[in-house]
Design a protein around this motif. Structure first.
Motif, mmCIF file in Angstrom:
data_model
loop_
_atom_site.group_PDB
_atom_site.id
_atom_site.type_symbol
_atom_site.label_atom_id
_atom_site.label_comp_id
_atom_site.label_asym_id
_atom_site.label_seq_id
_atom_site.Cartn_x
_atom_site.Cartn_y
_atom_site.Cartn_z
ATOM 1 N N ALA A 269 24.744 25.625 103.119
ATOM 2 C CA ALA A 269 24.172 26.486 102.079
ATOM 3 C C ALA A 269 25.223 27.160 101.208
ATOM 4 O O ALA A 269 24.868 27.953 100.330
ATOM 5 N N LEU A 270 26.489 26.885 101.425
ATOM 6 C CA LEU A 270 27.532 27.590 100.694
ATOM 7 C C LEU A 270 27.423 27.394 99.186
ATOM 8 O O LEU A 270 27.647 28.325 98.411
ATOM 9 N N CYS A 271 27.084 26.208 98.760
ATOM 10 C CA CYS A 271 27.046 25.914 97.320
ATOM 11 C C CYS A 271 25.631 25.897 96.752
ATOM 12 O O CYS A 271 25.449 26.094 95.546
ATOM 13 N N ALA A 272 24.627 25.649 97.582
ATOM 14 C CA ALA A 272 23.245 25.597 97.088
ATOM 15 C C ALA A 272 22.284 25.652 98.264
ATOM 16 O O ALA A 272 22.647 25.309 99.399
ATOM 17 N N LYS A 273 21.070 26.102 97.990
ATOM 18 C CA LYS A 273 20.026 26.076 99.006
ATOM 19 C C LYS A 273 19.654 24.627 99.307
ATOM 20 O O LYS A 273 19.846 23.732 98.478
ATOM 21 N N TYR A 274 19.084 24.387 100.485
ATOM 22 C CA TYR A 274 18.745 23.027 100.875
ATOM 23 C C TYR A 274 17.365 22.986 101.520
ATOM 24 O O TYR A 274 16.847 24.002 101.995
ATOM 25 N N ILE A 275 16.767 21.810 101.516
ATOM 26 C CA ILE A 275 15.421 21.633 102.057
ATOM 27 C C ILE A 275 15.443 21.836 103.566
ATOM 28 O O ILE A 275 16.298 21.286 104.265
ATOM 29 N N MET A 276 14.489 22.620 104.066
ATOM 30 C CA MET A 276 14.397 22.917 105.488
ATOM 31 C C MET A 276 12.923 22.886 105.910
ATOM 32 O O MET A 276 12.287 23.919 106.093
ATOM 33 N N PRO A 277 12.326 21.679 106.060
ATOM 34 C CA PRO A 277 10.897 21.604 106.414
ATOM 35 C C PRO A 277 10.577 22.131 107.802
ATOM 36 O O PRO A 277 9.463 22.576 108.062
ATOM 37 N N ILE A 278 11.555 22.061 108.720
ATOM 38 C CA ILE A 278 11.420 22.696 110.034
ATOM 39 C C ILE A 278 12.281 23.954 109.997
ATOM 40 O O ILE A 278 13.505 23.881 110.004
ATOM 41 N N MET A 279 11.633 25.089 109.928
ATOM 42 C CA MET A 279 12.337 26.350 109.718
ATOM 43 C C MET A 279 13.280 26.676 110.866
ATOM 44 O O MET A 279 12.907 26.563 112.033
ATOM 45 N N ARG A 280 14.490 27.089 110.528
ATOM 46 C CA ARG A 280 15.418 27.622 111.525
ATOM 47 C C ARG A 280 15.098 29.100 111.682
ATOM 48 O O ARG A 280 15.300 29.901 110.759
ATOM 49 N N LYS A 281 14.620 29.458 112.841
ATOM 50 C CA LYS A 281 14.156 30.827 113.062
ATOM 51 C C LYS A 281 15.274 31.848 112.953
ATOM 52 O O LYS A 281 15.040 33.007 112.592
ATOM 53 N N GLN A 282 16.491 31.432 113.238
ATOM 54 C CA GLN A 282 17.619 32.354 113.179
ATOM 55 C C GLN A 282 17.906 32.838 111.763
ATOM 56 O O GLN A 282 18.636 33.822 111.575
ATOM 57 N N GLN A 283 17.335 32.215 110.772
ATOM 58 C CA GLN A 283 17.606 32.573 109.383
ATOM 59 C C GLN A 283 16.935 33.880 108.980
ATOM 60 O O GLN A 283 17.304 34.468 107.957
#
Length: 337
Positions: A269-283
């Motif tokens: 994610a340093l340069c741009a957001k990315y697709i995450m269809p399975i959410m990482r809960k730690q976010q």
């Protein structure tokens, strides 16, 4: 500050359009506006990191940050920057048993003139031969880029540069009202109904409360229940705080599954957001804003799935306890150019 004044103008317009008591339903909607000074846990911004080094520590657990403090973004000639990590207040979430009730907008209750989303109240269900409480909730998602509005740092590209908006209203979503239709966006739900899959959520409960949730157990919402189905039906309603947090967590997951939310953590994610269809809960972290704001303490903005035993005390009332609001804190890893 100009953007914040614009937000207040929008809120004022909503209040003017508030339905009269004659047309409003008997169930009263409760809530209050989120005061950005007194109702926000500003210590939830931390820890702040540069590369793998934490330069502003916190008692709250943090996700893993890129080890290298130097990053490069862009092409054909990349620009060199510094890899930073912080927690950003980005979204507001309403969770309520009363359709068209907006707790985070001061308890506004709209009257659309039709019954979509109405009639969902707490009930009881039979599971394994035993009776347990169940409940049905509605939810609303607001875009809430607080740091950008307040212009805390000007020309800081790592902040989400957008304006306040009501991004999602579940009363208008048929997938939210029916668990069978919900399977369209979460067909994998059938894989996680076994006792083994459900029992694995106990480990997620412990880890979420102790430190951070286990992303590999994506079907679990820790101590709050199961992530599936991605709607407002809570089959195991223990407390109002537990059930409302579960619905808020499902709402975030649903946004990822429908590509309305993106990945913002880690080296990717340093340069741009990315697709995450399975959410990482730690976010994510969730901070309660209604009916009572939690602005201090380790559990003020707890990770997804964390136990609600400590923070729930005094946070739900016999009359006003069915209308909840949460502020979502999102982990950002960004290349500051």
């Amino acid at each position: 500050m100009r953007r914040f004044l614009t937000f207040l103008a929008i809120v004022g317009f909503i209040l003017v359009m508030r339905p009269t008591p004659a047309r409003a339903e008997s169930a009263t909607c409760h809530g209050s506006f989120v005061n950005p000074v007194t109702d926000v846990c500003w210590s939830c911004l931390f820890p702040l990191s540069v590369g793998g080094l934490k330069i502003w520590k916190s008692e709250r657990p943090d996700t893993k940050n890129p080890d290298n403090p130097i990053c490069a973004c862009g092409s054909p000639v990349p620009r060199i920057g510094i890899a930073i990590g912080f927690w950003e207040p980005s979204r507001l979430v309403d969770v309520t048993n009363k359709p068209w009730c907006f707790p985070n907008l001061g308890g506004v209750k709209l009257d659309p003139g039709f019954d979509v989303g109405a009639g969902h109240v707490q009930g009881r269900s039979q599971v394994g031969g035993k009776t347990q409480n169940s409940s049905q909730w509605q939810s609303h998602l607001y875009i809430y880029p607080l740091l950008y509005w307040l212009e805390i740092l000007t020309d800081f590209l790592c902040f989400e540069q957008s304006s306040f908006d009501i991004a999602y209203v579940t009363e208008l979503d048929p997938l939210w009202q029916d668990s069978s239709l919900t399977s369209i966006i979460n067909p994998e739900v059938a894989l996680f109904t076994s006792p083994v899959a459900i029992a694995a959520c106990a480990a997620d409960c412990v880890q979420s409360t102790r430190k951070l949730p286990i992303d590999e157990l994506f079907w679990c919402a820790g101590c709050n229940g199961e992530m599936y189905p991605l709607n407002g039906h809570v089959a195991a309603h223990v407390t109002q705080v537990q059930a409302s947090r579960l619905v808020a967590e499902r709402m975030l997951y649903k946004m990822h599954r429908q590509f309305l939310a993106w990945g913002t953590m880690g080296s990717k994610a340093l340069c741009a957001k990315y697709i995450m269809p399975i959410m990482r809960k730690q976010q994510y972290r969730l901070q309660m804003t209604n009916p009572t704001s939690m602005t201090s303490g380790r559990y003020a903005c707890a990770p997804i799935g964390a136990a609600t035993i400590m923070p729930k005390t005094g946070k739900a009332y016999p009359v006003k306890g069915e209308d909840f609001g949460y502020l979502t804190w999102r982990k950002r890893n960004c290349c500051m150019l």
